[in-house]
Design a protein around this motif. Structure first.
Motif, PDB file in Angstrom:
ATOM      1  N   LEU A  77      -7.897   1.575  -4.382  1.00 50.89           N
ATOM      2  CA  LEU A  77      -8.581   1.052  -3.184  1.00 50.89           C
ATOM      3  C   LEU A  77     -10.005   1.580  -3.047  1.00 50.89           C
ATOM      4  N   TYR A 116       2.797   6.927   2.192  1.00 52.58           N
ATOM      5  CA  TYR A 116       2.753   7.376   3.588  1.00 52.58           C
ATOM      6  C   TYR A 116       3.861   8.398   3.850  1.00 52.58           C
ATOM      7  N   ARG A 155      -3.043  -6.651   2.422  1.00 49.80           N
ATOM      8  CA  ARG A 155      -2.811  -5.274   1.989  1.00 49.80           C
ATOM      9  C   ARG A 155      -2.052  -4.492   3.056  1.00 49.80           C
ATOM     10  N   PRO A 156      -0.812  -4.852   3.311  1.00 46.38           N
ATOM     11  CA  PRO A 156      -0.056  -4.135   4.339  1.00 46.38           C
ATOM     12  C   PRO A 156       0.285  -2.708   3.906  1.00 46.38           C
ATOM     13  N   LYS A 209      -0.339   4.417  -1.094  1.00 48.15           N
ATOM     14  CA  LYS A 209      -1.153   5.636  -1.229  1.00 48.15           C
ATOM     15  C   LYS A 209      -0.511   6.782  -0.444  1.00 48.15           C
ATOM     16  N   LYS A 214     -16.173  -4.683  -3.158  1.00 52.25           N
ATOM     17  CA  LYS A 214     -15.992  -4.398  -1.738  1.00 52.25           C
ATOM     18  C   LYS A 214     -17.275  -4.636  -0.942  1.00 52.25           C
ATOM     19  N   ASN A 252      -5.327  -5.872   6.627  1.00 49.31           N
ATOM     20  CA  ASN A 252      -4.426  -4.720   6.617  1.00 49.31           C
ATOM     21  C   ASN A 252      -3.201  -5.066   7.477  1.00 49.31           C
ATOM     22  N   SER A 253      -2.372  -4.071   7.780  1.00 43.94           N
ATOM     23  CA  SER A 253      -1.144  -4.340   8.549  1.00 43.94           C
ATOM     24  C   SER A 253      -1.427  -5.055   9.861  1.00 43.94           C
ATOM     25  N   TYR A 260       0.688   7.073  11.346  1.00 47.86           N
ATOM     26  CA  TYR A 260       0.243   7.292   9.960  1.00 47.86           C
ATOM     27  C   TYR A 260       0.180   8.789   9.655  1.00 47.86           C
ATOM     28  N   THR A 288       0.852  -1.197   0.000  1.00 54.23           N
ATOM     29  CA  THR A 288       0.000   0.000   0.000  1.00 54.23           C
ATOM     30  C   THR A 288       0.884   1.243   0.000  1.00 54.23           C
ATOM     31  N   HIS A 317     -12.683  -4.602   4.622  1.00 53.52           N
ATOM     32  CA  HIS A 317     -11.682  -3.866   5.406  1.00 53.52           C
ATOM     33  C   HIS A 317     -12.064  -3.907   6.888  1.00 53.52           C
ATOM     34  N   ARG A 366     -17.901   2.221   6.068  1.00 50.84           N
ATOM     35  CA  ARG A 366     -17.286   3.348   5.358  1.00 50.84           C
ATOM     36  C   ARG A 366     -17.576   3.200   3.865  1.00 50.84           C
TER      37      ARG A 366
HETATM   38  C1  PLP Z   1      -4.806   2.164   3.673  1.00 53.21           C
HETATM   39  C2  PLP Z   1      -5.459   0.870   3.453  1.00 53.21           C
HETATM   40  C3  PLP Z   1      -4.797  -0.324   3.784  1.00 53.21           C
HETATM   41  C4  PLP Z   1      -3.476  -0.350   4.525  1.00 53.21           C
HETATM   42  O1  PLP Z   1      -3.726  -0.067   5.884  1.00 53.21           O
HETATM   43  P1  PLP Z   1      -2.570  -0.221   6.985  1.00 53.21           P
HETATM   44  O2  PLP Z   1      -3.281  -0.070   8.270  1.00 53.21           O
HETATM   45  O3  PLP Z   1      -1.612   0.890   6.733  1.00 53.21           O
HETATM   46  O4  PLP Z   1      -1.961  -1.548   6.773  1.00 53.21           O
HETATM   47  C5  PLP Z   1      -5.407  -1.516   3.441  1.00 53.21           C
HETATM   48  N1  PLP Z   1      -6.627  -1.524   2.839  1.00 53.21           N
HETATM   49  C6  PLP Z   1      -7.302  -0.396   2.546  1.00 53.21           C
HETATM   50  C7  PLP Z   1      -8.636  -0.486   1.896  1.00 53.21           C
HETATM   51  C8  PLP Z   1      -6.757   0.837   2.862  1.00 53.21           C
HETATM   52  O5  PLP Z   1      -7.438   1.943   2.582  1.00 53.21           O
END
Ligand code: PLP
Length: 360
Positions: free
Chosen positions: A80, A39, A211-212, A35, A124, A194-195, A344, A33, A160, A131
C-alpha cells in the motif's frame, strides 16, 4: 491452569465479512487489507482463511508480504505504500507484489531498476488526504513517465479518503470528483474505497477495486446500526477473574484510587492489563461481560490486571469466571469509545502475551 489472556479468532466470520464487503461493492474486486498482522488477528491465518475467495491482499510493507509468500500465499499482494528502499524491487518483481508508487523518488528508483519481470504499479494520487501521493497537477505526468517504462506491466489509479467515516463531511465527494476528473481519459482500473466507503457505497461508476480493512474483522468504522449489523465480530478477547473481595463504603480501588465505593461492594480482579493490549485509558465504567452478565471495570487499568464490579454475583464464588473484554457481547467500538481511541488501535494493539486460538 495458566494465566488466561486469550483472543479467539473466528475465521469464518472474517470470510463472511469479506464476502459481505464484496457484495456491497460488486462488481468491484476487493483487496483484503491484512496489514499489521491482519489488524492483530494473525496475517497468515487470515490469508489462509480467505485464500479461496480473496482477489488480492494488501499490506503496509515488504516484510509483511514476505511473511505471506513464505507461508505459501499465492494471491497478488499490494504494497500500500510501495517500497521504502530500491533494493526491494527485485523481490517485488519476482514475487508478484503489486506496488504503490506515491512520489518521484520511487518513480526514479523504478526507472533505474533492472528487473526480471515488469511490475504492476498502483499510482497514488493525493486527492485531499495529504499523506501520500502525487498532487493532481503532477498526476498525468507521473502516469506518462510510468507508461513508457519497460519495468511497468500495468498502472492502476489509486487514492485514499480522509473522512469517509464521517457521513456529514463533504470531503468524500470532493475527493472522488477530483480523483475521477484528474484521471480523465487515462486508461486503467481505479481504486479509492476503504471500509467506510464500501459500507456507504460512496463511490459510484468507475470503481474496479475496493480495499476493505476493518470491516473484514467485523468492526464498523461508522456508528450506524443498519450498516454495522451484517458484520460479525471476528475477535473475542477474554480473561478470567483471579481474585474477589468485598470492600466498604468510601474505600477506593487500584492505582491512585480512581474509583471509590459508595456502598459495600463486591469486586473482582481480572487477568488482563495494558501489557496485553487492554487500553490503559479505558475509563471507569467501561463495559465487560462476566459469566453471561454485563458489568464494568472499576478504577485504573494496571499492567497485568484490572478490577471489575461483581455486585451482581454477590452470593457466588467468581474465581475462574470468564470475562469478555470485547467480542460478541461487548463491541470493540464500545470499549474504544470509553478509551478515547478507535477499534483499529485496540485490535492491532494485542501483545505477544495474548495467546490466539482459531476457530473455523
Ligand atoms: C489501511 C488501508 C485501507 C483499509 O482501511 P480500512 O479503514 O480499515 O478499511 C485501505 N487503503 C489504504 C491505502 C490503507 O492504508
Amino acid at each position: 491452569m495458566a494465566r488466561t489472556a486469550t483472543a479467539i479468532i473466528n475465521l469464518n466470520a472474517i470470510k463472511q465479512n469479506y464476502l459481505h464487503s464484496k457484495s456491497l461493492a460488486a462488481p468491484a474486486k476487493a483487496i483484503a487489507t491484512i496489514k499489521a498482522n491482519a489488524y492483530g488477528h494473525g496475517a497468515i491465518e487470515v490469508a489462509n482463511a480467505l485464500t479461496d475467495v480473496a482477489d488480492a491482499f494488501g499490506v503496509a510493507c515488504i516484510e509483511e508480504a514476505i511473511e505471506l509468500r513464505d507461508a505459501g500465499i499465492k494471491q497478488p499482494i499490494l504494497l500500500l505504500e510501495g517500497f521504502f528502499t530500491a533494493d526491494e524491487l527485485e523481490y517485488i518483481s519476482e514475487n508478484n507484489l503489486w506496488c504503490a508508487i506515491h512520489n518521484q523518488h520511487q518513480l526514479d528508483a523504478l526507472k533505474a531498476a533492472k528487473l526480471k519481470q515488469p511490475v504492476n504499479v498502483w499510482l497514488k494520487m493525493d486527492s485531499g488526504m495529504h499523506r501520500l501521493g502525487f498532487l493532481p497537477k503532477e498526476y498525468a505526468d507521473a502516469w506518462q513517465q510510468l507508461s513508457n517504462l519497460e519495468q511497468v506491466a500495468s498502472i492502476t489509479h489509486m487514492s485514499h479518503f480522509s473522512s469517509a467515516d464521517d457521513l456529514s463531511s463533504p470531503l468524500t465527494k470532493k475527493q472522488t470528483e477530483l480523483f475521477i476528473n484528474t484521471i480523465g481519459e487515462l486508461p486503467g482500473e481505479i481504486s479509492i474505497a476503504n471500509s467506510s466507503a464500501v459500507l456507504t457505497k460512496a463511490v459510484k461508476g468507475r470503481n474496479q477495486w475496493v480495499r476493505p480493512g476493518i470491516i473484514i474483522y467485523g468492526s464498523s468504522p461508522i456508528d450506524d446500526d443498519e450498516l454495522a449489523s451484517p458484520l460479525i465480530p471476528a475477535m473475542t478477547f477474554k480473561a478470567k477473574v483471579i481474585s474477589q473481595r468485598t470492600i466498604n463504603k468510601d474505600e477506593s480501588v487500584g492505582y491512585n484510587g480512581l474509583w471509590t465505593a459508595e456502598e459495600t461492594t463486591k469486586i473482582g480482579t481480572v487477568s488482563i492489563g495494558y501489557a496485553d493490549g487492554y487500553p490503559r485509558h479505558a475509563e471507569n465504567g467501561t463495559p465487560v461481560f462476566i459469566n453471561g452478565k454485563k458489568s464494568q471495570i472499576l478504577g485504573r487499568v494496571s499492567m497485568d490486571m484490572v478490577m471489575v464490579d461483581l455486585s451482581m454475583f454477590e452470593q457466588q464464588d467468581c474465581i475462574g469466571f470468564d470475562v469478555e473484554l470485547w467480542g460478541d457481547n461487548i463491541s470493540v467500538n464500545e470499549v474504544a469509545n470509553c478509551a478515547e481511541t478507535i477499534s483499529y488501535s485496540l485490535l492491532c494493539g494485542l501483545t505477544r502475551r495474548v495467546s490466539k486460538t482459531y476457530i473455523k
